[in-house]
Motif scaffolding. Structure first.
Motif, PDB file in Angstrom:
ATOM      1  N   THR A 122       0.879  -1.358  -0.185  1.00 21.60           N
ATOM      2  CA  THR A 122      -0.063  -0.191  -0.033  1.00 21.60           C
ATOM      3  C   THR A 122       1.085   1.166   0.039  1.00 21.60           C
ATOM      4  O   THR A 122       2.022   1.354   0.312  1.00 21.60           O
ATOM      5  N   SER A 124       0.812   5.405   1.514  1.00 24.56           N
ATOM      6  CA  SER A 124       0.364   6.116   3.072  1.00 24.56           C
ATOM      7  C   SER A 124       0.050   7.334   2.673  1.00 24.56           C
ATOM      8  O   SER A 124       0.360   8.028   1.821  1.00 24.56           O
ATOM      9  N   SER A 127       3.060  10.445   7.643  1.00 26.78           N
ATOM     10  CA  SER A 127       3.711   9.589   8.802  1.00 26.78           C
ATOM     11  C   SER A 127       4.188  10.550   9.894  1.00 26.78           C
ATOM     12  O   SER A 127       4.739  11.678   9.384  1.00 26.78           O
ATOM     13  N   ILE A 134       2.710   5.472  11.177  1.00 26.89           N
ATOM     14  CA  ILE A 134       2.089   5.562   9.756  1.00 26.89           C
ATOM     15  C   ILE A 134       0.563   6.000   9.732  1.00 26.89           C
ATOM     16  O   ILE A 134      -0.173   4.827  10.164  1.00 26.89           O
ATOM     17  N   LEU A 136      -2.746   5.636   7.467  1.00 27.04           N
ATOM     18  CA  LEU A 136      -3.613   5.222   6.370  1.00 27.04           C
ATOM     19  C   LEU A 136      -4.852   5.743   6.247  1.00 27.04           C
ATOM     20  O   LEU A 136      -5.572   5.746   7.141  1.00 27.04           O
ATOM     21  N   GLN A 142      -4.343   3.187  -1.127  1.00 27.59           N
ATOM     22  CA  GLN A 142      -4.146   2.587   0.540  1.00 27.59           C
ATOM     23  C   GLN A 142      -5.157   1.426   0.789  1.00 27.59           C
ATOM     24  O   GLN A 142      -4.818   0.586   1.367  1.00 27.59           O
ATOM     25  N   SER A 148      -5.149  -4.007   4.835  1.00 29.82           N
ATOM     26  CA  SER A 148      -3.751  -3.755   5.458  1.00 29.82           C
ATOM     27  C   SER A 148      -3.615  -4.527   6.779  1.00 29.82           C
ATOM     28  O   SER A 148      -2.553  -4.345   7.463  1.00 29.82           O
ATOM     29  N   HIS A 154       3.072  -6.610   5.532  1.00 32.34           N
ATOM     30  CA  HIS A 154       2.327  -5.431   4.889  1.00 32.34           C
ATOM     31  C   HIS A 154       3.682  -4.608   4.299  1.00 32.34           C
ATOM     32  O   HIS A 154       4.529  -4.340   5.191  1.00 32.34           O
ATOM     33  N   CYS A 156       4.635  -0.971   2.968  1.00 29.19           N
ATOM     34  CA  CYS A 156       3.979   0.196   3.050  1.00 29.19           C
ATOM     35  C   CYS A 156       4.935   1.166   2.467  1.00 29.19           C
ATOM     36  O   CYS A 156       6.137   1.261   2.924  1.00 29.19           O
ATOM     37  N   VAL A 158       6.289   4.997   1.873  1.00 29.68           N
ATOM     38  CA  VAL A 158       6.010   6.152   2.414  1.00 29.68           C
ATOM     39  C   VAL A 158       7.036   7.238   1.814  1.00 29.68           C
ATOM     40  O   VAL A 158       8.204   6.932   1.706  1.00 29.68           O
ATOM     41  N   THR A 180      -9.100   6.320   9.205  1.00 29.19           N
ATOM     42  CA  THR A 180      -7.695   6.324   9.463  1.00 29.19           C
ATOM     43  C   THR A 180      -7.416   5.121  10.390  1.00 29.19           C
ATOM     44  O   THR A 180      -7.892   4.844  11.348  1.00 29.19           O
ATOM     45  N   VAL A 208       8.949  -0.898   5.572  1.00 35.64           N
ATOM     46  CA  VAL A 208       8.320   0.239   5.105  1.00 35.64           C
ATOM     47  C   VAL A 208       9.653   0.756   3.970  1.00 35.64           C
ATOM     48  O   VAL A 208      10.612   0.829   4.556  1.00 35.64           O
TER      49      VAL A 208
END
Length: 214
Positions: A122, A124, A127, A134, A136, A142, A148, A154, A156, A158, A180, A208
């Motif tokens: 995904t 984001s 952050s 983080i 979403l 996302q 997620s 996951h 992610c 960023v 969120t 990440v």
């Protein structure tokens, strides 16, 4: 006067309701004296966010934007992810180096079936460097919350430009009407003997990918 069949609890609660109706509470003014608008140079924000994420046992992979697909494919390969899910509008260029099966998520796919995926990729929304969190927000890149949370991995992405210093700065960038999800490391909890258990409420592994020039 107490009505027949009323308990003491009913009587007390009834009197409280009556009192509240007679004297409605005035609107309370919420003090907002916390620090806002804090900034840090790019390098310091990157270092702070990385430090927090690693402390939470997330795996951090900084890269430039032109290496996004390469790094994502490498992370998926390292984790043995041969079948992944992605939000409906995830950037297709991010998956050009991945040779596994990709499922574009939709509301028609039952959430329990997402457990058959090896992982999810995904984007984001924002952050927070200070807390290593983080956010979403359910945007098309996302996806829904289940996407997620159900798969065990996951990945992610960023963008450093979306990393802010503190919580007030992060919240200011969010749209209140959007759902969120806040992520600080892989899902984890502790049992009664304070033994850490991962993957209870969400992904066991969080990777990440931080794009440092975007």
């Amino acid at each position: 006067m107490t009505a027949p069949g009323d308990t003491a609890r009913d009587t007390v609660l009834g009197r409280i309701r009556d009192a509240l109706a007679l004297a409605p509470a005035p609107a309370a003014e919420i003090p907002r004296a916390y620090r806002v608008g804090r900034t840090l140079p790019d390098g310091e924000r990157l270092a702070l966010l990385t430090d927090r994420l690693v402390d939470y046992k997330a795996r951090v992979h900084p890269c430039t934007a032109d290496r996004t697909a390469e790094v994502i494919a490498g992370v998926l390969r390292e984790n043995g992810a041969r079948r992944i899910g992605v939000p409906p509008r995830l950037d297709e260029q991010w998956l050009t180096a991945y040779d596994g099966e990709v499922l574009r998520d939709s509301a028609d796919i039952p959430a329990p079936s997402l457990d058959a995926l090896d992982g999810v990729v995904t984007a984001s929304a924002v952050s927070c460097a200070e807390t290593g969190t983080i956010f979403l927000d359910g945007s098309p890149d996302q996806g829904r919350r289940a996407l997620s949370l159900v798969p065990d991995l996951h990945v992610c992405v960023v963008d450093l430009s979306s990393v802010v210093t503190g919580v007030p700065e992060a919240v200011a960038r969010l749209v209140p009407e959007r759902p969120t999800t806040l992520i600080s490391g892989p899902s984890a909890t502790s049992d009664i003997e304070l033994e850490r258990v991962e993957g209870v409420h969400g992904p066991r592994t969080l990777a990440v990918v931080i794009r440092t020039d975007v």
